[in-house]
Design an enzyme around this catalytic site. Sequence first.
Site, PDB file in Angstrom:
ATOM      1  N   ASP A   1       0.868  -1.168   0.000  1.00 54.71           N
ATOM      2  CA  ASP A   1       0.000   0.000   0.000  1.00 54.71           C
ATOM      3  C   ASP A   1       0.914   1.230   0.000  1.00 54.71           C
ATOM      4  O   ASP A   1       2.114   1.123   0.285  1.00 54.71           O
ATOM      5  CB  ASP A   1      -0.886  -0.040   1.257  1.00 54.71           C
ATOM      6  CG  ASP A   1      -1.742   1.201   1.389  1.00 54.71           C
ATOM      7  OD1 ASP A   1      -2.369   1.609   0.397  1.00 54.71           O
ATOM      8  OD2 ASP A   1      -1.775   1.779   2.491  1.00 54.71           O
TER       9      ASP A   1
ATOM     10  N   ASP B   1      -0.197   5.025   1.119  1.00 49.82           N
ATOM     11  CA  ASP B   1      -0.426   6.012   2.174  1.00 49.82           C
ATOM     12  C   ASP B   1      -0.297   5.393   3.559  1.00 49.82           C
ATOM     13  O   ASP B   1      -0.950   4.394   3.873  1.00 49.82           O
ATOM     14  CB  ASP B   1      -1.815   6.634   2.007  1.00 49.82           C
ATOM     15  CG  ASP B   1      -1.943   7.388   0.694  1.00 49.82           C
ATOM     16  OD1 ASP B   1      -1.084   8.247   0.431  1.00 49.82           O
ATOM     17  OD2 ASP B   1      -2.878   7.096  -0.072  1.00 49.82           O
TER      18      ASP B   1
END
Length: 594
Positions: free
Chosen positions: A138, A140
């Site tokens: 991922d 963020d």
Amino acid sequence: MAATTYIWNPFLLRPVVVFPRKNIDVIVGNKHPLICHCTLDTKSLAGGDVFSVTSSSKCDVDYLGQSTKGDLNLKFGIDGQDTLKGPIEEVARIEAEEAEDLLKQLGIPGPFSSRHCPRGIFCSRTLNLRSISAIGYDMDYTLMHYNVMAWEGRAYDYCMDNLKSMGFPVDGLAFDPDLVIRGLVIDKERGNLVKADRFGYIKRAMHGTKMLSTQVVSEMYGRELVDLRKESRWEFLNTLFSVSEAVAYMQMVDRLDEGAIAADLGPLDYKGLYKAVGKALFRAHVEGQLKSEIMSKPELFVEPDPELPLTLLDQKEAGKRLLLITNSDYHYTDKMMRHSFNRFLPNDMSWRDLFEMVIVSARKPEFFQMSHPLYEVVTGEGLMRPCFKALPGGLYSGGSAQMVENSLNIHGDEILYVGDHIYTDVSQSKVHLRWRTALICRELEEEYNALIRSRGHRATLIELINQKEVVGDLFNQLRLALQRRTKGRPAQTLAATNMDDQELTESMQKLLIVMQRLDQKIAPMLEADGEHFNRRWGFLSRAGLWDKSHLMRQVEKYADIYTSRVSNFLHYTPFMYFRSQEQTLAHDSYSDSS
């Protein structure tokens, strides 16, 4: 040809080869090393003349049930039976001691010291990193760590501006990140924020911005459990992105209770208020105000980590196929990754060179659950065209995890997915695809240090509780003796039966006073436990002195490993075997007895 150092081991009657790493002037071997220099073709070693790697078609499982894919094997060379003389226990002890010495000399922390530090990688379920073919990330709060005060503070500001434009009273309110922590649960029916233990029992609660007493919590939630499946009522704060929303909501609960919200906004209950706050924050994201500001000045919002690109480079060069799977759009992803990665990579590499496949606008958690249309991003401006199959090296928008598996021809536990969201990233990839999982929780570093600072407080508290247990046990025995005496029956023992009435009564009175005074001391100490992490909610991973929090239960259930940041992998290797530790059970007290 490269010079290679050998250390002669007189105990094992063989040389130990030491491969050069950085600039090492002194090599410390065993107690009686003989250091010599000779010439060896290290390219031959790297080329596979000596070693072979177990392939997926040849792999088995080891005694812990982990795949042996990726293990390094000897093609020829040392004959273990003939050369390693003596019992393996003794051989291993000597080798382990020498390995510890050499690790220390090289300045590399050993596996045990790495585990016992704020930036350790902690293992819930044994994981052989060698058997992992692909690692998905991922972006963020995983590859990109934001300054919470800056990022969530601006999100809060935009949310409040939108609430104000809707007619809500927001004047005088300010962002307070200490008001909430990850892992709390919003009770949308009552306007409360609660902390539950691993069973779902609520241990602490806050209404609006005011903490509720233990008595009130017991009266309000004594017959209820937090059930995250009831999404209409409970909202779990999975990630740091939840901070701004939770702060805004709890502050607006105060305004609702005060009667400060105008009647023309409609009859609002706590659930309706939550929807209004969520809508205001959603507008800030959808309208692009927040991300545009961050893209214009990323240095104000992103905390750089120079070790992070090197961590991924090690993994890529070790044969791991790296994937970036993010819900952020292409423009934001490209801007933020360039800012955070490119300056720390060697030889004019860019962040795109690290990843075999990049998927933006992934729409997690649905990405792991179902299939969405797939688009290929074909220009630097982000123009896209429909496509039906993802190919290695591509940059895509949408699609599904199943498409990724089919494209790379790898499935299930050969893929490790790393993210910060316990639901969107970790539990869904685990439940639907059986991917291996790693949770990134930056607050672990602060919690670890807070636990160290709290050791004295907790030791004193445990000692007082143990004292009360002993005193209380005697009191209960005397109480039973008194109960039997009033019924004309003998006490449990002859000595207890022979106590006179006055001695029995006075002893019980004294013990009762001691316990009452202990309670007066213990109660505020329990309340203060964890205040080094957060004065309202205590520790992230604990609910009470000994029990685990609801968040920690989710972490243990869905995350094979967890750590504070991705760059912590740099302190291990891409070949690490993470072994889960013994889980203490209630009946394990036998181990403490002599």
